[in-house]
Design an enzyme around this catalytic site. Sequence first.
Site, PDB file in Angstrom:
ATOM      1  N   SER A   1       0.818  -1.331  -0.010  1.00  0.00           N
ATOM      2  CA  SER A   1       0.121   0.035  -0.029  1.00  0.00           C
ATOM      3  C   SER A   1       0.656   1.268  -0.019  1.00  0.00           C
ATOM      4  O   SER A   1       0.354   2.523   0.012  1.00  0.00           O
ATOM      5  CB  SER A   1      -0.903   0.052   1.146  1.00  0.00           C
ATOM      6  OG  SER A   1      -0.216   0.034   2.296  1.00  0.00           O
TER       7      SER A   1
ATOM      8  N   LYS B   1      -5.610   5.032   8.646  1.00  0.00           N
ATOM      9  CA  LYS B   1      -4.461   5.540   7.934  1.00  0.00           C
ATOM     10  C   LYS B   1      -4.646   7.332   7.941  1.00  0.00           C
ATOM     11  O   LYS B   1      -3.792   7.794   8.171  1.00  0.00           O
ATOM     12  CB  LYS B   1      -4.113   5.162   6.524  1.00  0.00           C
ATOM     13  CG  LYS B   1      -3.773   3.654   6.558  1.00  0.00           C
ATOM     14  CD  LYS B   1      -3.445   3.036   5.122  1.00  0.00           C
ATOM     15  CE  LYS B   1      -2.706   1.711   5.309  1.00  0.00           C
ATOM     16  NZ  LYS B   1      -2.584   1.113   3.946  1.00  0.00           N
TER      17      LYS B   1
END
Length: 345
Positions: free
Chosen positions: A240, A285
């Site tokens: 990611s 996140k």
Amino acid sequence: MTRRTATLVTSIVVLVFSLGLVTVFPVPFVSFSPGPVKDTLGSSGGKPVVEVTGHETFPTDGQLDLTTVSVTSPDRDLTLPQAMRNWLDPHHDLFPRDIIYPPEQTADEVEQQNEAEMTGSQDSAVAAALQAAKVPFHPKVSTVSKGSPADGKLKPGDVVLEVDGVAATQVPQVGELVRKNKVGDDVDFLIRRGGAERTVVVKAAAAPGDPKRPMVGITIGVDSPVKVSVNLGQDIGGPSAGTAFALAIYDKLTPGPLLAGKHVAGTGTIDALGQVGAIGGIQQKIAGAKEAGATVFLVPAPNCEAALHAGVDGIQLVKMSTLDDAIGALKALGTGTGDVPSCTR
């Protein structure tokens, strides 16, 4: 002691014992919580996090954070009280353990897979960034699938110069040229191996799930004098961070600071064509990025809806589907002109 008192004492003992068991026995869940961030334009241990050599580089200005999620490790279990605390925290999530860690995989296998995905994301980031920065390179073979038509004929590191007589100068061209053939056709690869050029003929086979689509069983990376090394200084796995790596490489290879001093964070997988893909843990996140001081967060388009439910104020959510989208949005933010695609309800 009366019978009533004895019953009460026994009930209390059983209750205390049961509560004790509840706090000890594991539950089949893992937690997602905001993880550490890392400035890809910064340094770690005295080295640049993203180091580019073999090409002229330019100064950068600002902070570009890759973001992570802290996940319960595969060799640890959550107790019920721990699971409840995570469930009550708006920036934490719980997921069934078997979804995150398939029972057939050991902890070592999970770690090896995460490391391989991180390495692959870095290779894709380099290819995407070089193409965006218009830095010339040759495609090269990154992997060869075992048992595929290319197995034993092509090798990782082979530089692909031509496919069927057509010069290959970009990563996507190799696959496009292979797919111009039919299943069963011979595909001619002009490669450079060990300083010598040679032609290798590979018979195209049918791609899994598509009997009419030809494939030879290789993945393509980049052969270039530009070398990129990543020095994170900590264990971070998975794919990611690919988009953050690509943006950092692009920023260093092109004149003028891309971020114009802004504190930007983001996430997203990336392929060699610069296509940005969805990730997990977007809400965690964003929360981690906000805590670190970011004012802009780059969100893969498929994650926009979940990002809007992160419950984090004071951070601009910028939508991107490609690396070019992200670059264009950051340039617009820096100059104050142009469109900035945003996640909207």
